[in-house]
Design an enzyme around this catalytic site. Structure first.
Site, short mmCIF file in Angstrom:
data_model
loop_
_atom_site.label_atom_id
_atom_site.label_comp_id
_atom_site.label_asym_id
_atom_site.label_seq_id
_atom_site.Cartn_x
_atom_site.Cartn_y
_atom_site.Cartn_z
CB SER A 31 -0.91 0.01 1.23
OG SER A 31 -1.54 1.27 1.35
CG HIS A 81 -3.88 -1.57 -1.74
ND1 HIS A 81 -4.95 -2.39 -2.08
CD2 HIS A 81 -4.32 -0.76 -0.75
CE1 HIS A 81 -5.98 -2.07 -1.33
NE2 HIS A 81 -5.64 -1.08 -0.52
CG ASP A 111 -5.23 2.41 0.90
OD1 ASP A 111 -6.15 1.59 0.78
OD2 ASP A 111 -4.10 2.11 1.35
CG MET A 118 -8.45 7.10 2.45
SD MET A 118 -7.57 7.08 4.03
CE MET A 118 -6.56 5.62 3.81
CG HIS A 142 -9.46 0.18 -0.48
ND1 HIS A 142 -8.94 -0.05 0.78
CD2 HIS A 142 -10.81 0.16 -0.32
CE1 HIS A 142 -9.92 -0.19 1.65
NE2 HIS A 142 -11.07 -0.06 1.01
CG MET A 177 -11.37 3.24 2.10
SD MET A 177 -9.96 3.15 3.23
CE MET A 177 -8.62 3.19 2.04
CG MET A 185 -11.59 -2.83 5.29
SD MET A 185 -10.02 -2.42 4.47
CE MET A 185 -9.18 -1.46 5.75
N GLY A 214 -9.02 4.00 7.06
CA GLY A 214 -8.76 5.43 7.17
C GLY A 214 -7.34 5.79 7.51
CG PHE A 215 -5.87 7.21 10.16
CD1 PHE A 215 -5.14 8.35 9.85
CD2 PHE A 215 -7.20 7.35 10.52
CE1 PHE A 215 -5.72 9.61 9.90
CE2 PHE A 215 -7.79 8.60 10.59
CZ PHE A 215 -7.04 9.74 10.27
N GLY A 237 -1.04 1.58 10.00
CA GLY A 237 -0.35 1.31 11.25
C GLY A 237 -1.22 0.78 12.38
CG ASP A 242 -5.80 -2.75 3.56
OD1 ASP A 242 -4.78 -2.58 4.25
OD2 ASP A 242 -6.27 -1.89 2.79
N GLY A 263 -2.56 -4.08 9.24
CA GLY A 263 -1.75 -4.78 10.22
C GLY A 263 -1.05 -6.03 9.72
#
Length: 216
Positions: free
Chosen positions: A6, A31, A33, A35, A64, A66, A135, A140-141, A143, A169, A171
């Site tokens: 990502s 990937h 993201d 948002m 992706h 969002m 998910m 949204g974030f 880490g 997706d 962790g």
């Protein structure tokens, strides 16, 4: 298992170079993201950025979304070079029409669900989806901590439709990639564990090795 790093975890000041680096390091997909600050409490980028970095790699762009009302933007992401387009069931006003719009634009339609969303929500669409994204964190974030209980959704999906691609997706690292593989996951999105590693190629190889176990 396929690995889709990502770019959310990349150095945005050198985004093109980062994507080229991750391509050389053995990524299967890239990937991206997207948002909007409404559906999720963060802002990233839109079609112009996707189009700008499309020339940096030939790898499939796994985009992706969002964002609210994703169908409005399907043609723009097709023009930008997306290959797979994932939208959230929770954000789509008409999931059926959104799937058909993505297919008519020549992309692979995929659907994502948040941790609080029941897996049964996607059942009516499975025959027309290329992939379902489960998910493992709140979108949204980056880490965040991997939620292993979400793997039950993966097991249900693989039992319901064994040939369906299932992606996770959030962790993902060597330990959680192995857990994902045992549940039947086909594609892992990995952010910090790849982009933040001293050697991205070694990190991708380690994730693939961890995911090489037989699902079960």
């Amino acid at each position: 298992m396929l690995i889709a790093p990502s770019v959310l975890a990349s150095d945005f000041s050198r985004l093109g170079e980062e994507i080229a680096r991750i391509d050389r390091s053995g990524a299967d997909w890239i990937h991206l993201d997207v948002m909007d600050g409404h559906f999720v409490p963060n802002l990233t980028f839109g079609p112009p950025v996707v189009a700008a970095v499309r020339k940096c790699t030939d790898k499939p762009f796994d985009v992706h979304l969002m964002i609210d009302d994703p169908m409005r933007y399907v043609p723009e992401f097709q023009k930008a070079g997306a290959n797979l387009l994932t939208f959230h069931e929770e954000a789509a006003r008409d999931p059926d029409r959104t799937i058909e719009k993505i297919r008519s634009c020549g992309m692979k339609p995929c659907m994502a669900i948040k941790p609080a969303t029941s897996v049964e929500t996607v059942f009516p669409y499975l025959g027309r989806l290329f992939m379902v994204l489960v998910m493992m964190v709140e979108p949204g974030f980056g880490g965040q901590r991997f939620m292993p209980e979400m793997l039950d959704k993966v097991r249900v999906l693989k039992k319901k439709k064994p040939d369906l691609l299932v992606q996770v997706d959030g962790g993902v690292n060597e330990k959680t990639a192995a857990q994902a593989a045992r549940a039947g996951v086909d594609v892992c999105v990995a952010g910090t564990s790849v982009f933040g590693a001293p050697d991205a190629a070694a990190a991708i190889r380690a994730l693939k090795a961890a995911g090489g176990e037989e699902p079960g």
